[in-house]
Design an enzyme around this catalytic site. Structure first.
Site, mmCIF file in Angstrom:
data_model
loop_
_atom_site.group_PDB
_atom_site.id
_atom_site.type_symbol
_atom_site.label_atom_id
_atom_site.label_comp_id
_atom_site.label_asym_id
_atom_site.label_seq_id
_atom_site.Cartn_x
_atom_site.Cartn_y
_atom_site.Cartn_z
ATOM 1 N N HIS A 60 27.125 37.157 54.140
ATOM 2 C CA HIS A 60 26.599 38.392 53.536
ATOM 3 C C HIS A 60 25.138 38.204 53.117
ATOM 4 O O HIS A 60 24.846 37.777 52.002
ATOM 5 C CB HIS A 60 27.453 38.782 52.330
ATOM 6 C CG HIS A 60 27.253 40.193 51.892
ATOM 7 N ND1 HIS A 60 28.276 41.013 51.485
ATOM 8 C CD2 HIS A 60 26.142 40.960 51.808
ATOM 9 C CE1 HIS A 60 27.803 42.206 51.174
ATOM 10 N NE2 HIS A 60 26.496 42.191 51.350
ATOM 11 N N ASP A 306 25.372 37.617 49.211
ATOM 12 C CA ASP A 306 24.818 38.978 49.136
ATOM 13 C C ASP A 306 23.320 38.906 48.807
ATOM 14 O O ASP A 306 22.811 39.661 47.974
ATOM 15 C CB ASP A 306 25.570 39.852 48.119
ATOM 16 C CG ASP A 306 25.185 41.338 48.239
ATOM 17 O OD1 ASP A 306 24.430 41.695 49.159
ATOM 18 O OD2 ASP A 306 25.649 42.130 47.393
HETATM 19 O O1 DOR Z 1 22.763 44.824 44.995
HETATM 20 C C1 DOR Z 1 22.901 45.147 46.162
HETATM 21 N N1 DOR Z 1 21.851 45.193 47.001
HETATM 22 N N2 DOR Z 1 24.122 45.512 46.606
HETATM 23 C C2 DOR Z 1 24.306 46.036 47.830
HETATM 24 O O2 DOR Z 1 25.429 46.341 48.158
HETATM 25 C C3 DOR Z 1 23.158 46.258 48.728
HETATM 26 C C4 DOR Z 1 22.052 45.374 48.398
HETATM 27 C C5 DOR Z 1 20.749 45.731 49.066
HETATM 28 O O3 DOR Z 1 20.746 45.965 50.271
HETATM 29 O O4 DOR Z 1 19.704 45.710 48.374
#
Ligand code: DOR
Length: 433
Positions: A60, A306
């Site tokens: 991710h 992420d």
């Molecule tokens: O904090 C986040 N940023 N959560 C997400 O689901 C997308 C991501 C982003 O693309 O900046």
């Protein structure tokens, strides 16, 4: 080219191996893992006192290119990955244009190959243009080699459309749907977790239900469609309970947790402000404990960062204006080694299992193991190395982090991909820091 890594402690859960071994690499692959190898003609690297694990695999990551190169480029993001001990990553499709065509997927692959810092698997979108209105061109993406699909950053809000999409994707073998489980009507302008901290600050909160309602919907629809569904970035104890419920019934569901949801709480907003603004938001200590327990038991399958880079200027705009996202590629391994492994909350084999072996299984990748025959994708860890997280030295363009100033003990000191050394002592070869 032959390389012999000598004298390191190997930790490889894929072969239940933990102990001192030599490792021989030839033409980019591991050819032997033995107590003592006399390699003949080979480059010998002495790793006594160090630990060797399969390269970390991060399913991710937001690389931002094409479209948002001021936040990150494929070159800067993959350099950050190599710096952080990550040898393979899955690149999320919320770019501009979104990864909804073979052309964009190819572009991502070409730029990643040109940068050459780590392996990159582009994730395709669920809906055309990521607009949430109609299914994407799945045959085109599948034929281009895409196996993971997500509209990450947004859910597919229309349940009927989501079910149709899941049913279509169920027809393609080996596909994984990565769900961004969020009910936007419950988020409704919230800036942080709804609870004691949001009340204290007088700011609009995001209830835990914004995630758990969507998790419930998504696992029920995945079961109805019969397609493997992967729940991205789980943040609440209630989501963990729903995950357990689904897995007990044999639903085709897996899940991930990020380092920041494991290690930080909503209190962090008071210290870090917008640097700790993320979606889903940081939750409570009780949620952190439930996520960690689920990770320890294998209920939560994987760790993923992420990594969501934004420019320092965007993040300095204040809590209301700043975009959500934490750049995690360069902090994940030192923070997890320090806060979980070092404090006896998670064993090193369990960390490697969740951040290398299991992600490889989920996407059917070759890595995640140091077995003879596997690509020589590996990371050397110095579990004694101490320091302080300093975003000024990051390779990502997002030079800020809620972990800034945190002390660490344990970090990656060498990253190897396909037998080539990409990072040594924090320096990524051929990259600008
Ligand atoms: O904090 C986040 N940023 N959560 C997400 O689901 C997308 C991501 C982003 O693309 O900046």
């Amino acid at each position: 080219m032959r390389i012999c890594l000598k004298g390191g402690r190997i930790v490889d859960p894929s072969q239940k191996l933990e102990g001192r071994r030599d490792l021989l690499i030839e033409d980019g692959r591991i050819v032997a893992v033995e107590p003592e190898i006399s390699p003949g003609e080979a480059r010998i690297i002495d790793l006594s006192g160090k630990t060797v694990v399969p390269g970390f695999i991060d399913l991710h990551v937001h690389l931002r290119e094409p479209g948002f190169e001021e936040k990150e480029t494929i070159a800067s993001g993959t350099a950050a990955a190599a710096a952080g001990g990550i040898t393979t990553l899955a690149a999320m499709p919320n770019t501009e244009p979104a990864a909804d065509s073979a052309a964009v997927v190819e572009l991502v692959r070409e730029k990643a190959a040109a940068a050459g810092h780590c392996r990159v698997y582009p994730v395709g979108v669920l809906t055309r243009g990521r607009r949430g209105r109609e299914p994407a061109a799945f045959s085109e993406l599948y034929d281009a080699g895409v196996r993971a699909f997500s509209d990450d950053g947004s859910p597919v809000a229309d349940s009927g459309l989501f079910l149709r999409i899941l049913r279509q994707l169920a027809r393609f073998p080996g596909v994984l749907v990565m769900a961004h489980s969020e009910d936007l009507s419950l988020v409704a302008g919230g800036l942080l977790h709804e609870g004691a901290v949001s009340k204290k600050l007088g700011l609009p909160g995001i209830p835990a239900a914004a995630e758990t309602v969507a998790v419930a919907r998504d696992i029920i629809l995945a079961q109805a469609a019969g397609v493997p569904l992967h729940l991205s970035h789980l943040s609440t104890a209630a989501s963990v309970e729903l995950l357990a419920w689904a897995k007990e019934r044999g639903f085709p569901v897996t899940a991930e947790v990020t380092p920041h949801h494991l290690l930080l709480t909503d209190e962090e907003i008071c210290r870090s402000g917008a640097r700790a603004k993320v979606n889903p938001p940081l939750r409570t200590a009780k949620d952190c404990r439930a996520l960690l327990e689920a990770l320890r038991t294998g209920l939560i399958d994987i760790i993923a960062t992420d990594h969501a880079p934004h420019t320092p200027a965007e993040k300095a705009a204040g809590l209301e204006e700043a975009p959500c996202g934490i750049a995690g590629l360069e902090t994940a391994v030192p923070m997890l080694l320090t806060e979980l492994v070092g404090k006896g909350k998670l064993s090193l084999p369990d960390l490697v299992q969740a951040f290398s072996c299991r992600p490889a299984e989920l996407l059917g990748l070759e890595g995640g193991t140091l077995r003879p025959g596997a690509p020589a994708d590996l990371v050397v860890l110095d579990l004694e190395a101490e320091g302080v997280i300093d975003p000024a030295g990051f390779y990502t363009r997002a030079r800020q982090s809620p972990f800034a100033g945190f002390s660490y003990r344990g970090r990656p000191v060498m990253t190897m991909v396909g037998g080539e050394i990409k990072m040594e002592q924090g320096v990524v070869h051929g990259a600008k820091s």
